[in-house]
Write a protein that holds these residues in place. Structure first.
Motif, PDB file in Angstrom:
ATOM      1  N   SER A  11       0.482  -1.585   0.168  1.00  0.00           N
ATOM      2  CA  SER A  11      -0.108   0.030   0.072  1.00  0.00           C
ATOM      3  C   SER A  11       0.757   1.671  -0.264  1.00  0.00           C
ATOM      4  CB  SER A  11      -1.059   0.279   1.542  1.00  0.00           C
ATOM      5  OG  SER A  11      -0.580  -0.352   2.594  1.00  0.00           O
ATOM      6  N   GLY A  12       1.756   1.399   0.656  1.00  0.00           N
ATOM      7  CA  GLY A  12       2.665   2.740   0.200  1.00  0.00           C
ATOM      8  C   GLY A  12       3.464   2.950  -0.385  1.00  0.00           C
ATOM      9  N   LEU A  13       4.152   1.503  -1.522  1.00  0.00           N
ATOM     10  CA  LEU A  13       4.584   1.996  -2.457  1.00  0.00           C
ATOM     11  C   LEU A  13       3.204   2.731  -3.573  1.00  0.00           C
ATOM     12  CD1 LEU A  13       6.262   2.426  -4.823  1.00  0.00           C
ATOM     13  CD2 LEU A  13       5.989  -0.992  -5.143  1.00  0.00           C
ATOM     14  N   GLN A  14       2.077   2.152  -3.876  1.00  0.00           N
ATOM     15  CA  GLN A  14       1.034   2.017  -3.945  1.00  0.00           C
ATOM     16  C   GLN A  14       0.472   3.795  -4.157  1.00  0.00           C
ATOM     17  OE1 GLN A  14      -2.781   0.049  -3.043  1.00  0.00           O
ATOM     18  NE2 GLN A  14      -1.708  -2.020  -4.451  1.00  0.00           N
ATOM     19  N   ARG A  15       0.844   4.128  -2.658  1.00  0.00           N
ATOM     20  CA  ARG A  15       0.353   6.025  -2.802  1.00  0.00           C
ATOM     21  C   ARG A  15       1.190   6.700  -3.134  1.00  0.00           C
ATOM     22  NH1 ARG A  15      -1.253   3.505   2.447  1.00  0.00           N
ATOM     23  NH2 ARG A  15       0.533   3.627   3.252  1.00  0.00           N
ATOM     24  N   LYS A  16       2.845   5.959  -3.424  1.00  0.00           N
ATOM     25  CA  LYS A  16       3.778   6.868  -3.932  1.00  0.00           C
ATOM     26  C   LYS A  16       3.520   7.498  -5.926  1.00  0.00           C
ATOM     27  CE  LYS A  16       8.097   5.698  -1.046  1.00  0.00           C
ATOM     28  NZ  LYS A  16       9.866   5.461  -1.029  1.00  0.00           N
TER      29      LYS A  16
END
Length: 718
Positions: A69-74
């Motif tokens: 999820s963190g990479l998706q948000r970036k």
């Protein structure tokens, strides 16, 4: 034999999926960190209020859904808006290059999807708010397969391939570096080389424990070693389970389980939510062998016969130049043939080596004995901007294959050309095509290769494949003789396939021992000589990897690429063993393993490749041993894939499918090829190629002076 240009592929009698592909971002270990690609001037980034909706829209996208999820948000934060007027074409069918590097999500408005069918544009779909299209553009430069136009004033969010792959690569490199750092801190692993530790990275599995959950219990036998990635744990020991330690991030425990099966000497319990990286003793042993032996071994310098990684890939501008004359027949306007001479610039050392021992007279066109003269004959193959022809070297009479590439067609990806130049010049193995010289003229680059006039493995497969009738029981209780008769496609015999697979295996073993990953294994890249022996060729995607490093570039052919390549997780030699499994399946069945149900959409194929729930189906005529080897080569976890275990290529050689196979005879090329190309087939193939060239003659692009200047600058040291 196209290093950079696309080339057709087949599935027996089925339609081909064979686009040559290459991601925009470069791969390879050891390179400097790339900067985040810049967005277009005046681009308006997506606002935070829209991010959740964008993420939900992207959840159906294969590559995006696999990210945390963190990479998706970036990635979503770097998407930007684009206004599309009513009637404006956002995507044009057939576009490539920069026009095929973006994925779109509809923010507002409506788009119609049109496809060209029988000369007419037919509407096949509508795209509205939340719909995504252009997913495959995130992976490689594939021609757009439809036209997308706005029917009303619309807005889309845009995701750029270079931005997407930048963040994916950054995360993967950070994760690999973190795990490597953890492993470096474990004393019991101190005897491992960096390459060996990096091989363990792919074998590490992540396990999550909830607060209060026991990870290991004192007295139990265990075979898992743990490193804490996130969270904390408490260690208890003795009858009263007295607290003896408090573990935090990067701490490790249970390391003696890698040595032997002995009772745990303490209990470890999660005091918070705990994320551990785990490694199994059996997995460790499969990959590297017993740890006890590794700890006892004596470190000694290893002498590598050919250290190709240290060879200078370029630098030809520091070598004395020589002239190369290429004589070819030219048909005039009145149909009369005459000889024309093309003058090219080569390298003196290569010219002298080729002419060494020549006893024939110097050609009158040549200035001196240091000029190479090649007489061009029939065409062997080619594509839109390249061709391979038979040439005769004037001084010795030896025959070669001459590969010619249009500079303007490859100027945007010169690194592939230079890699092919460096690698094929320095490989010396019976099962790899060798390059003897490289040179250039104003418009073209040339390679002089071993002559392989018998076609490729796909030609053999087409000739050998047949439709058979086979009784297939519909259930386990049905008697075979009463089962329905089913027509099915069968490839070549297992004995014939074994000869070809063994040849390719030996080529891969040699390349991997010299730190070269091939990256584009398929039947069309395995060439056959006049006696039926094979050589691996077309090294346009081959790459030299420093020990322990990975590459991240997506390249290969849809249907043949490995899961770690599709997901941009970083990879090394593992992709070649996966490719060998696909090739073996294709040779035996006449079709690709991920082609059922049949589809022309490469994204569907690649979803199946990474989907662990997709099961490859095997025809009933495939032997159990062949099925087992293919299954072990098509293992989705690279660390567990045969060829990547402790025995490396030897494990594949020792597989029961090769039982009784004479490897020594094969390596010495003293065996007789089981199938020799028929002269009639060779002549027919050459005639077809000549006819194709005749139809495409005169369609050569005309470069502008600026384009020619760019080509000259890029290939100045070729």
């Amino acid at each position: 034999m196209g290093a950079v240009c696309g080339k057709g592929s087949g599935e027996g009698n089925e339609a081909a999926i064979s686009t040559r592909v290459e991601g925009i971002t470069g791969g390879g270990g050891g390179g400097g960190k790339k900067a985040l690609p810049k967005l277009p001037t005046n681009a308006i980034k997506s606002v935070p209020e829209d991010h959740q909706f964008i993420e939900e829209s992207l959840a159906r996208i294969l590559l995006f859904s696999k990210l945390d999820s963190g990479l998706q948000r970036k990635i979503v934060a770097e998407m930007y808006e684009r206004n599309v007027q009513a009637g404006e074409i956002l995507i044009n069918e057939g576009d490539t290059g920069l026009a095929a590097t973006e994925l779109y999500i509809v923010k507002s408005g409506i788009f119609e999807v049109l496809q060209r069918r029988q000369g007419q544009n037919v509407r096949v779909n509508l795209k509205q708010r939340g719909d995504c299209f252009g997913e495959i553009s995130l992976m490689y430069d594939c021609a757009r397969n439809a036209t997308v136009a706005a029917t009303v004033e619309s807005v889309v969010w845009v995701m750029d391939r270079a931005v997407f792959r930048y963040f994916v690569r950054e995360q993967q490199e950070n994760q690999v570096s973190q795990v490597e750092l953890f492993l470096n801190s474990v004393p019991i692993l101190g005897s491992l080389s960096r390459d060996e530790r990096m091989r363990l990275v792919d074998a590490i599995e992540e396990v999550v424990y909830q607060q209060g959950q026991k990870v290991i219990t004192e007295g139990d036998n265990g075979d898992l070693f743990y490193i804490i990635k996130e969270g904390e744990a408490l260690v208890f020991q003795g009858q009263g389970q007295r607290k003896v330690n408090h573990l935090f991030k990067a701490d490790f425990f249970g390391e003696r389980a890698l040595l032997n099966d002995e009772p745990r000497i303490a209990t470890v319990e999660a005091s918070t939510k705990l994320v551990c990286l785990t490694l199994k003793r059996d997995t460790f042993t499969e990959i590297l062998g017993p740890l006890e032996q590794l700890m006892k071994r004596e470190k000694s310098p290893q002498v590598v016969a050919q250290k190709l990684a240290k060879l200078q890939p370029r630098g030809s501008n520091q070598r004395p130049a020589a002239e190369v004359l290429i004589k070819r027949k030219k048909k005039g306007k009145n149909g009369v043939e005459s000889w024309e001479v093309v003058r090219a610039k080569g390298h003196l050392d290569e010219v002298q080596e080729l002419r060494k021992g020549g006893s024939m007279a110097v050609d009158p066109e040549a200035k001196d004995a240091n000029t190479l003269v090649l007489t061009e004959g029939t065409v062997l193959g080619g594509g839109a901007f390249s061709r391979v022809s038979i040439v005769n070297e004037d001084s010795t009479g030896r025959v070669y294959a001459l590969k010619r590439m249009r500079k303007s067609a490859v100027v945007q990806c010169p690194e592939h050309v230079y890699c092919e130049q460096a690698i094929t010049k320095n490989v010396a193995h019976p099962f790899c095509i060798r390059q003897y010289a490289s040179f250039q003229d104003k418009y073209h680059l040339y390679f002089l290769f071993d002559l392989m006039s018998g076609g490729d493995l796909m030609d053999v497969l087409v000739a050998e494949a047949k439709v058979i009738n086979r009784r297939v029981p519909e259930s386990s209780w049905q008697v075979a003789c009463l089962a329905p008769n089913v027509k099915m496609l069968q490839g070549m015999s297992e004995e014939l396939a074994k000869f070809y697979i063994a040849s390719v295996l030996l080529a891969l073993e040699y390349l991997h021992n010299n730190n070269i990953v091939y990256r584009d294994l398929k039947p069309e890249n395995v060439f056959i000589d006049v006696n039926g022996h094979v050589k691996l060729g077309d090294f346009g995607f081959a790459k030299i990897l420093d020990s322990g490093n990975r590459t991240y570039t997506f390249c290969g052919t849809p249907g043949y690429v490995a899961p770690e390549n599709v997901l941009a997780h970083g990879y090394n030699f593992s992709v070649d063993w996966w490719g060998l499994g696909v090739v073996m399946y294709v040779l035996l069945t006449g079709r690709q393993p991920f082609s059922t149900p049949k589809t022309d959409d490469p994204m569907v194929v690649m979803r199946r490749i990474v989907d662990e729930n997709y099961v490859v189906k095997y025809p009933p005529y495939i032997s159990p041993a062949a099925k087992d080897l293919i299954s072990r080569l098509l293992e989705r976890k690279p660390a567990r894939r045969i060829g990547m275990l402790s025995g490396r290529a030897t494990d594949v050689k020792k597989h029961k499918w090769f039982e009784g196979f004479n490897w020594a005879e094969m390596e010495a090329r003293r065996n007789i090829a089981p199938r020799k190309p028929r002269e009639s087939d060779i002549n027919k193939r050459i005639k077809e190629l000549m006819e194709t060239e005749r139809r495409t003659a005169g369609k050569t692009p005309k470069e502008t002076p600026e384009e020619l200047a760019e080509c000259e600058a890029v290939f100045s040291d070729f």
